[in-house]
Design a protein around this motif. Structure first.
Motif, PDB file in Angstrom:
ATOM      1  N   ARG A  30       0.821  -1.212   0.000  1.00 24.79           N
ATOM      2  CA  ARG A  30       0.000   0.000   0.000  1.00 24.79           C
ATOM      3  C   ARG A  30       0.858   1.267   0.000  1.00 24.79           C
ATOM      4  NH1 ARG A  30      -5.442  -1.081   3.577  1.00 24.79           N
ATOM      5  NH2 ARG A  30      -6.026  -3.019   2.533  1.00 24.79           N
ATOM      6  N   LEU A  31       2.068   1.160   0.514  1.00 22.40           N
ATOM      7  CA  LEU A  31       2.966   2.318   0.510  1.00 22.40           C
ATOM      8  C   LEU A  31       3.400   2.675  -0.910  1.00 22.40           C
ATOM      9  CD1 LEU A  31       5.172   1.431   3.612  1.00 22.40           C
ATOM     10  CD2 LEU A  31       3.350   3.157   3.466  1.00 22.40           C
ATOM     11  N   VAL A  32       3.261   1.741  -1.835  1.00 24.47           N
ATOM     12  CA  VAL A  32       3.528   2.005  -3.253  1.00 24.47           C
ATOM     13  C   VAL A  32       2.243   2.425  -3.973  1.00 24.47           C
ATOM     14  CG1 VAL A  32       4.352   0.992  -5.427  1.00 24.47           C
ATOM     15  CG2 VAL A  32       5.435   0.356  -3.255  1.00 24.47           C
ATOM     16  N   ALA A  46      -0.025   8.299   5.683  1.00 20.01           N
ATOM     17  CA  ALA A  46       0.765   8.566   6.888  1.00 20.01           C
ATOM     18  C   ALA A  46       0.597   7.445   7.907  1.00 20.01           C
ATOM     19  CB  ALA A  46       0.356   9.909   7.490  1.00 20.01           C
ATOM     20  N   ILE A  47      -0.623   6.977   8.100  1.00 18.10           N
ATOM     21  CA  ILE A  47      -0.871   5.901   9.056  1.00 18.10           C
ATOM     22  C   ILE A  47      -0.293   4.578   8.553  1.00 18.10           C
ATOM     23  CG2 ILE A  47      -2.680   4.532  10.178  1.00 18.10           C
ATOM     24  CD1 ILE A  47      -4.414   7.050  10.204  1.00 18.10           C
ATOM     25  N   THR A  48      -0.367   4.370   7.244  1.00 18.93           N
ATOM     26  CA  THR A  48       0.086   3.110   6.663  1.00 18.93           C
ATOM     27  C   THR A  48       1.587   2.900   6.828  1.00 18.93           C
ATOM     28  OG1 THR A  48      -1.728   3.192   5.068  1.00 18.93           O
ATOM     29  CG2 THR A  48       0.064   1.720   4.533  1.00 18.93           C
ATOM     30  N   THR A  49       2.333   3.949   7.077  1.00 24.95           N
ATOM     31  CA  THR A  49       3.774   3.784   7.291  1.00 24.95           C
ATOM     32  C   THR A  49       4.081   2.932   8.527  1.00 24.95           C
ATOM     33  OG1 THR A  49       3.905   5.869   8.528  1.00 24.95           O
ATOM     34  CG2 THR A  49       4.347   5.966   6.158  1.00 24.95           C
ATOM     35  N   PHE A  50       3.111   2.840   9.450  1.00 25.92           N
ATOM     36  CA  PHE A  50       3.348   2.023  10.652  1.00 25.92           C
ATOM     37  C   PHE A  50       2.182   1.110  11.015  1.00 25.92           C
ATOM     38  CE2 PHE A  50       1.535   6.077  12.004  1.00 25.92           C
ATOM     39  CZ  PHE A  50       0.534   5.710  12.890  1.00 25.92           C
ATOM     40  N   TRP A  51       1.039   1.241  10.331  1.00 23.10           N
ATOM     41  CA  TRP A  51      -0.147   0.468  10.709  1.00 23.10           C
ATOM     42  C   TRP A  51      -1.046   0.336   9.499  1.00 23.10           C
ATOM     43  CZ3 TRP A  51      -5.306   1.821  13.152  1.00 23.10           C
ATOM     44  CH2 TRP A  51      -5.795   0.773  13.958  1.00 23.10           C
TER      45      TRP A  51
END
Length: 203
Positions: free
Chosen positions: A87-89, A130-135
């Motif tokens: 998802r970060l991509v 922003a949230i997806t970077t850690f969760w």
């Protein structure tokens, strides 16, 4: 002569078909297409719907085509992009498409409500990223919740009666074990707060 005892076959989890149908039928793309066309109609009737089609193209259709292209190449498992690192991509790719659509709308003086709608989508994506970077937060509930709030802001609070659909979407994500209850609830709150606030500020 004795025979060796047979080992019990491990139970295989059976996927819930209703949950799969809900997750696929009420996926973000379908909410985006619906809300862009409905807000377009509210903003300017048929010309507004035409702008809604443009918004749906850049915010819903092109992103799903990009996701499916990546799926065919084996970059991620399916169109729901289950792995957080994938998802970060994917999310920045979607944001790039939404930005292109928004730039065209600003250049050609689209109705302000539709510009505000696309900006609300962009703001929601930025918060999700922003949230997806850690969760791993639920995009399904974020999009559906934001869509319901924006429709209520456009047509009237009676459309908040659609919120049970958001709950059903959340149930399907938990039932399929794609998200936890916490991830679903945070997605619901994030979509409503970020999309709603951005839409109100810019329309």
């Amino acid at each position: 002569m004795t025979t060796a005892p047979t080992r019990p076959t491990p139970a295989v989890a059976v996927e819930s078909r209703p949950a799969r149908l809900i997750t696929d039928g009420l996926e973000p793309k379908n909410w985006i297409i619906a809300v862009t066309l409905l807000v377009g109609w509210h903003a300017g009737r048929l010309p507004g719907v035409a702008w809604g089609v443009e918004a749906a193209l850049f915010s819903g259709v092109i992103p799903i085509l990009l996701i499916k292209a990546g799926e065919r190449r084996g970059h991620w498992g399916d169109r729901h992009v289950r792995r957080r690192q994938d998802r970060l991509v994917v999310i920045p790719l979607i944001m790039a498409s939404v930005l292109c659509g928004m730039a065209l709308m600003l250049l050609c003086h689209a109705p302000s409500a539709l510009v505000a709608l696309v900006a609300a989508m962009l703001a929601s994506l930025a918060a999700i990223l922003a949230i997806t970077t850690f969760w791993k937060v639920s995009v399904h509930t974020a999009v559906s919740s934001g869509a319901v709030v924006i429709l209520a802001l456009s047509y009237g609070p009676w459309l908040l009666a659609l919120y049970p659909l958001v709950a059903v979407v959340g149930w399907s994500r938990v039932k399929l074990r794609d998200h936890t209850l916490g991830q679903v609830l945070v997605g619901t709150a994030l979509g409503a707060a970020v999309a709603g606030a951005t839409f109100v500020a810019l329309r």
